[in-house]
Design a protein around this motif. Structure first.
Motif, PDB file in Angstrom:
ATOM      1  N   ASN A  74      19.915   8.185 -18.858  1.00 26.46           N
ATOM      2  CA  ASN A  74      18.554   7.772 -18.477  1.00 26.46           C
ATOM      3  C   ASN A  74      18.108   8.341 -17.137  1.00 26.46           C
ATOM      4  N   GLN A 133      12.235   7.314 -12.481  1.00 25.90           N
ATOM      5  CA  GLN A 133      13.188   6.882 -13.500  1.00 25.90           C
ATOM      6  C   GLN A 133      14.005   5.682 -13.032  1.00 25.90           C
ATOM      7  N   THR A 136      11.862   2.823 -13.918  1.00 27.72           N
ATOM      8  CA  THR A 136      11.844   2.634 -15.373  1.00 27.72           C
ATOM      9  C   THR A 136      13.129   1.977 -15.856  1.00 27.72           C
ATOM     10  N   ASN A 137      14.268   2.418 -15.314  1.00 31.51           N
ATOM     11  CA  ASN A 137      15.562   1.880 -15.745  1.00 31.51           C
ATOM     12  C   ASN A 137      15.708   0.395 -15.430  1.00 31.51           C
ATOM     13  N   ARG A 138      14.925  -0.091 -14.470  1.00 33.09           N
ATOM     14  CA  ARG A 138      14.980  -1.506 -14.102  1.00 33.09           C
ATOM     15  C   ARG A 138      13.767  -2.283 -14.607  1.00 33.09           C
ATOM     16  N   GLN A 139      12.956  -1.608 -15.403  1.00 36.98           N
ATOM     17  CA  GLN A 139      11.726  -2.206 -15.941  1.00 36.98           C
ATOM     18  C   GLN A 139      10.842  -2.741 -14.813  1.00 36.98           C
ATOM     19  N   LEU A 140      10.773  -1.951 -13.731  1.00 35.31           N
ATOM     20  CA  LEU A 140       9.923  -2.307 -12.594  1.00 35.31           C
ATOM     21  C   LEU A 140       8.574  -1.605 -12.727  1.00 35.31           C
ATOM     22  N   PRO A 141       7.517  -2.187 -12.157  1.00 33.77           N
ATOM     23  CA  PRO A 141       6.213  -1.516 -12.188  1.00 33.77           C
ATOM     24  C   PRO A 141       6.282  -0.168 -11.466  1.00 33.77           C
ATOM     25  N   SER A 142       5.416   0.758 -11.882  1.00 36.82           N
ATOM     26  CA  SER A 142       5.337   2.029 -11.172  1.00 36.82           C
ATOM     27  C   SER A 142       4.888   1.772  -9.739  1.00 36.82           C
ATOM     28  N   ASN A 239       5.544  -1.668  -4.889  1.00 33.88           N
ATOM     29  CA  ASN A 239       5.299  -2.179  -6.230  1.00 33.88           C
ATOM     30  C   ASN A 239       3.789  -2.248  -6.469  1.00 33.88           C
TER      31      ASN A 239
END
Length: 363
Positions: A74, A133, A136-142, A239
């Protein structure tokens, strides 16, 4: 990590002409093409040296960028750190695992064994890149990400390098992702950190900083005793949903009782109140100071104890030892490597005693 765990073997092939090009000037960031084989799977990659002073070391550290296939685990970019000056080889990983354990964002790290053109290069630490990435890997907002690349990333109007007024308030940062608007926002935040009146600081700073995250990061720097950690060796992530900055540690090999040269650093060397402007202003607020004291006390009772950390250290040591004997840069210092688990545990005991004494002075 189990004591008998095998390290993944990474095999890099760099064409001799490209290898000569890479070695010609170690300070150039221009990558060369290479082929990377992991568990029989082949990747086409770009490879470049990474780091600043560490490029001078005989055992180099690398940045790997994948382009065919485009991702692995990932990620499309990762780092291979030589950990050359750390006689234990574990300090960086131990630090990032510790930050995760105390509730702070930190890169994932795992040990691998590297070969380049068939030659053993030794034990390396594969480090996750802090980028889109990572989020994304932590499902955090961009959001925007800035790297603190030198001592000017001190949240001050004054340079930490020459004690002059900064020509730009975002000097010291390198933008990894985001827009000009994000640069402008960072600029305004640094102004406000330095100009919000003392009486209003606790009410206004929470519009910029995720304070609980900041205090956990601060505690992590203080426990691991990363002397550069307050003005360097971190990334700022804003965030986009909350609008708040969180802080992420980076480059933690000079920790747990050793400095950047791998020499002993006394366990009382680093004060618990830190060194940058933002830390000073946050700890000037009684509410935040009390939160910090409670956090330090809680961590000393749970995550920063020999009972908690020693099994982790010993597992890493046992896993790495057979590979250290194959590492051309480390095998001759195996006795020092073998003494490091006890050395780190002694540091934990002494640092904990120091912090307990210092907490009483945080009134």
């Amino acid at each position: 990590m189990g004591a008998t765990e095998k390290l993944p073997e990474y095999r890099l092939f760099i064409h001799p002409l490209d290898l000569n090009e890479l070695r010609k000037d170690i300070w150039i960031d221009e990558p060369v093409s290479a082929k990377l084989t992991i568990n029989g799977k082949k990747f086409e990659v770009d490879i470049a040296y990474r780091g600043s002073h560490i490029r001078d070391f005989p055992k180099k550290s690398y940045q790997i960028s994948l382009y065919k296939p485009a991702t692995y685990r990932n990620a499309n970019v990762f780092h291979l750190n030589a950990e050359f000056k750390d006689p234990s080889l574990v300090r960086n990983k131990l630090s990032f695992d510790f930050f995760n354990d105390i509730g702070c964002l930190a890169p994932e790290a795992r040990f691998v064994f590297l070969k380049v053109n068939g030659r053993n290069e030794g034990v390396y630490l594969e480090l996750e890149s802090v980028d889109e990435q990572f989020l994304t890997n932590r499902q955090l907002p961009s959001g925007s990400i800035f790297y603190a690349v030198d001592g000017d990333a001190n949240f001050s109007l004054m340079s930490d390098l020459d004690n002059e007024v900064k020509k730009s308030l975002t000097i010291g940062y390198e933008q990894k992702c985001g827009t000009q608007e994000d640069i402008d926002h960072l600029h305004q935040m640094i102004i406000d950190i330095n100009t919000i009146p003392r009486d209003n600081f606790d009410k206004e700073i929470v519009n910029y900083i995720h304070v609980d995250n900041y205090l956990r990061w601060l505690a992590g720097v203080v426990f691991t005793q990363n002397f550069d950690g307050f003005v360097h060796n971190y990334a700022l992530y804003r965030n986009k949903e909350s609008g708040l900055y969180e802080i992420i540690p980076w480059d933690y090999d000079a920790t747990w009782g050793r400095d950047v040269n791998g020499e002993e650093m006394e366990s009382d060397y680093l004060r618990i109140t830190g060194f940058n402007t933002l830390t000073a202003r946050i700890l000037d607020c009684k509410t935040f100071r009390n939160e910090y004291k409670s956090l330090l006390t809680d961590i000393m009772s749970h995550q920063f104890t020999v009972d908690y950390l020693k099994p982790k250290i010993e597992r890493m040591h046992a896993t790495l030892r057979p590979y250290v004997l194959l590492d051309p840069y480390k095998k001759d210092s195996i006795d020092l490597f073998d003494n490091e688990p006890d050395y780190i545990c002694t540091y934990i005991e002494e640092r904990s005693a120091f912090i307990k004494r210092e907490i009483e002075l945080l009134n």
